[in-house]
Design a protein around this motif. Structure first.
Motif, PDB file in Angstrom:
ATOM      1  N   UNK A 170      -8.172   1.675  -0.615  1.00 46.55           N
ATOM      2  CA  UNK A 170      -8.820   2.841  -1.224  1.00 46.55           C
ATOM      3  C   UNK A 170      -8.062   4.125  -0.887  1.00 46.55           C
ATOM      4  N   UNK A 171      -7.707   4.275   0.387  1.00 44.03           N
ATOM      5  CA  UNK A 171      -6.944   5.466   0.774  1.00 44.03           C
ATOM      6  C   UNK A 171      -5.550   5.440   0.154  1.00 44.03           C
ATOM      7  N   UNK A 221      -3.992   8.433  -1.855  1.00 47.19           N
ATOM      8  CA  UNK A 221      -2.662   8.924  -1.463  1.00 47.19           C
ATOM      9  C   UNK A 221      -1.716   8.946  -2.664  1.00 47.19           C
ATOM     10  N   UNK A 222      -1.792   7.893  -3.480  1.00 42.70           N
ATOM     11  CA  UNK A 222      -0.945   7.818  -4.672  1.00 42.70           C
ATOM     12  C   UNK A 222      -1.277   8.933  -5.668  1.00 42.70           C
ATOM     13  N   UNK A 253       0.815  -1.215   0.000  1.00 37.80           N
ATOM     14  CA  UNK A 253       0.000   0.000   0.000  1.00 37.80           C
ATOM     15  C   UNK A 253       0.847   1.262   0.000  1.00 37.80           C
ATOM     16  N   UNK A 254       2.067   1.187   0.533  1.00 38.70           N
ATOM     17  CA  UNK A 254       2.913   2.363   0.601  1.00 38.70           C
ATOM     18  C   UNK A 254       2.483   3.364   1.650  1.00 38.70           C
ATOM     19  N   UNK A 255       1.683   2.934   2.636  1.00 39.80           N
ATOM     20  CA  UNK A 255       1.183   3.820   3.683  1.00 39.80           C
ATOM     21  C   UNK A 255       1.904   3.547   4.995  1.00 39.80           C
ATOM     22  N   UNK A 303      -5.784   5.632  10.177  1.00 45.05           N
ATOM     23  CA  UNK A 303      -6.704   6.683   9.730  1.00 45.05           C
ATOM     24  C   UNK A 303      -7.716   6.119   8.731  1.00 45.05           C
ATOM     25  N   UNK A 304      -7.227   5.355   7.742  1.00 47.68           N
ATOM     26  CA  UNK A 304      -8.113   4.795   6.719  1.00 47.68           C
ATOM     27  C   UNK A 304      -9.095   3.792   7.321  1.00 47.68           C
ATOM     28  N   UNK A 305      -8.633   2.982   8.278  1.00 50.99           N
ATOM     29  CA  UNK A 305      -9.513   1.981   8.895  1.00 50.99           C
ATOM     30  C   UNK A 305     -10.612   2.667   9.695  1.00 50.99           C
TER      31      UNK A 305
END
Length: 437
Positions: free
Chosen positions: A393-394, A398-399, A364-366, A373-375
């Motif tokens: 999705x986030x 973000x990408x 995901x690169x997060x 935060x996304x959850x």
């Protein structure tokens, strides 16, 4: 006259040079209209999306139409989801069959068709086998747990009452309060059964009938979904080609390239995340099963399935699965529930620090903060599905934002690395360089 003309030409050149110098002293000013248009487009897109969402879910007319459309399209949606999930398995089987049949078949087109057909058949068999195994593992365990609870609960309640009456409590106020509480609870259950439960039996029967009809409809949609999955898998290259054709027909080539690249990255993020979490959850479920067997945890199969399924949710999944698992075990054996709690904590640490990073990597690169935060946002807005798909999705959002920001920085000839901005105090307008303390 000639000197005057030369002087006039020289003054014009100087004026143009002065204009160029002024423009160069403010780099990026000519790009502001383009950036403003992008910002307005993003704002309008979000505003229209929010209005569309409220129109669907807040107004009864739109909500009714949307519900009917969603119900009608449910088999197709299920088929597309199943095709997306099983596509990696199908591609792997197709490669295997091509290697096995390449020596026997000389025609490349025939080899491709036969391999694809066998791979799709194998994918369907694997899908049905997985679902059958889950049902065979869960249903008997649930029935055994409920029947065991129904057998032991009356004896446990009677033992508790005897402990209060004949135990160390004596005739103290604690015993009186406990007896009064049990008596009130018994009276409440009797009154509820005679006054509400029996008169509303017809209503409950209707609800049960509706539930049965929903189950039958769900099975029918699932069967149709498998058929849709087969068709989608067989023509996925054609569907991809048609989609690209429409994109390039509607958009400019440069815009079409950006859209296709974004879709490809989205597929990479979602595919890597979902397939990785499924494999990770399967491993965790198997480890949980053998761990429960070693610790002699009651209802080991059911507990392992709950832990494995909820582990699909990042970060919070193990804790969400721990709650029903502990409730199931604590009724049968409080000590074993304590063992299970310790085991789940250890398993979560092993998964979070060893198994998960090895399988998922940086799909995901997060960072951890953005994952949480996304959850939280996804779960708060869309429930379990939001918690499951909120992270990928986030990650896509973000990408996209990262690409837009880096593009704007490149146009302004500013560095793109975030570390360059952590201690900066501003940008020097003369040389367009970052300033530091």
């Amino acid at each position: 006259m000639e000197e005057t003309g030369k002087a006039g030409k020289k003054s014009n050149i100087e004026i143009n040079a002065d204009k160029g110098a002024k423009q160069n002293s403010h780099p990026g000013r000519e790009e502001w209209p383009h950036l403003i248009r992008i910002g307005v487009m993003v704002f309008v897109t979000f505003a229209v999306s929010i209005l569309f969402f409220f129109a669907l879910y807040r107004f009864e007319g739109f909500a009714g139409i949307w519900s009917k459309l969603l119900a009608a399209a449910m088999p197709i949606i299920m088929g597309l989801v199943l095709a997306y999930l099983m596509n990696p398995v199908m591609l792997w089987l197709e490669r295997c069959f091509k290697k096995l049949l390449s020596k026997k078949m000389k025609s490349e087109s025939k080899l491709r068709k036969v391999s694809r057909a066998l791979a799709i058949t194998g994918s369907v068999i694997i899908l049905v086998a997985i679902i059958s195994l889950l049902i065979a593992a869960i249903v008997p365990s649930v029935i055994a747990s409920i029947s065991g609870l129904m057998k032991t609960l009356p004896n446990d309640v009677a033992a508790f009452i005897n402990m209060i009456k004949n135990g160390n409590f004596g005739d103290s106020k604690i015993a009186e309060l406990a007896s009064t509480g049990l008596q009130n609870a018994t009276d409440y259950i009797e009154n509820y059964a005679t006054e509400k439960l029996i008169p509303e039996a017809q209503k409950y029967v209707a609800q049960i009938t509706t539930g049965v009809i929903s189950i039958v409809r769900g099975l029918f949609n699932f069967i149709i979904g498998i058929i849709v999955m087969v068709y989608v898998m067989s023509i996925q290259e054609t569907l991809a080609g048609q989609s690209k054709k429409i994109i390039y027909a509607v958009c400019k080539p440069k815009t079409g390239n950006i859209i296709i690249e974004t879709i490809r990255k989205t597929n990479e993020i979602f595919g890597g995340f979902i397939s990785g979490k499924i494999i990770d959850s399967l491993i965790i479920g198997v480890i949980a099963y053998f761990g429960c067997l070693i610790l002699r945890i009651p209802s080991s199969v059911l507990v392992a399935v709950i832990i494995g399924v909820t582990n699909v949710i990042p970060v919070f999944g193990p804790f969400i699965g721990a709650i029903p698992s502990l409730l199931i075990v604590v009724i049968q054996s409080p000590w074993h529930a304590l063992y299970l709690l310790i085991f789940i904590v250890v398993l979560q640490q092993v998964d979070g620090n060893i198994i998960g990073p090895k399988i998922l990597g940086s799909s995901t690169g997060l960072s951890t903060f953005w994952v949480m935060f996304a959850i939280l946002i996804g779960g708060g807005m869309f429930g379990f599905l939001g918690m499951l798909l909120g992270v990928p999705t986030f990650a896509v959002i973000y990408y996209i934002v990262k690409r837009v920001v880096n593009y704007a920085l490149r146009k302004k000839k500013l560095p793109e690395d975030t570390r360059d901005y952590t201690k900066t105090t501003g940008v020097d307008t003369k040389n367009n360089k970052l300033k530091y303390e």
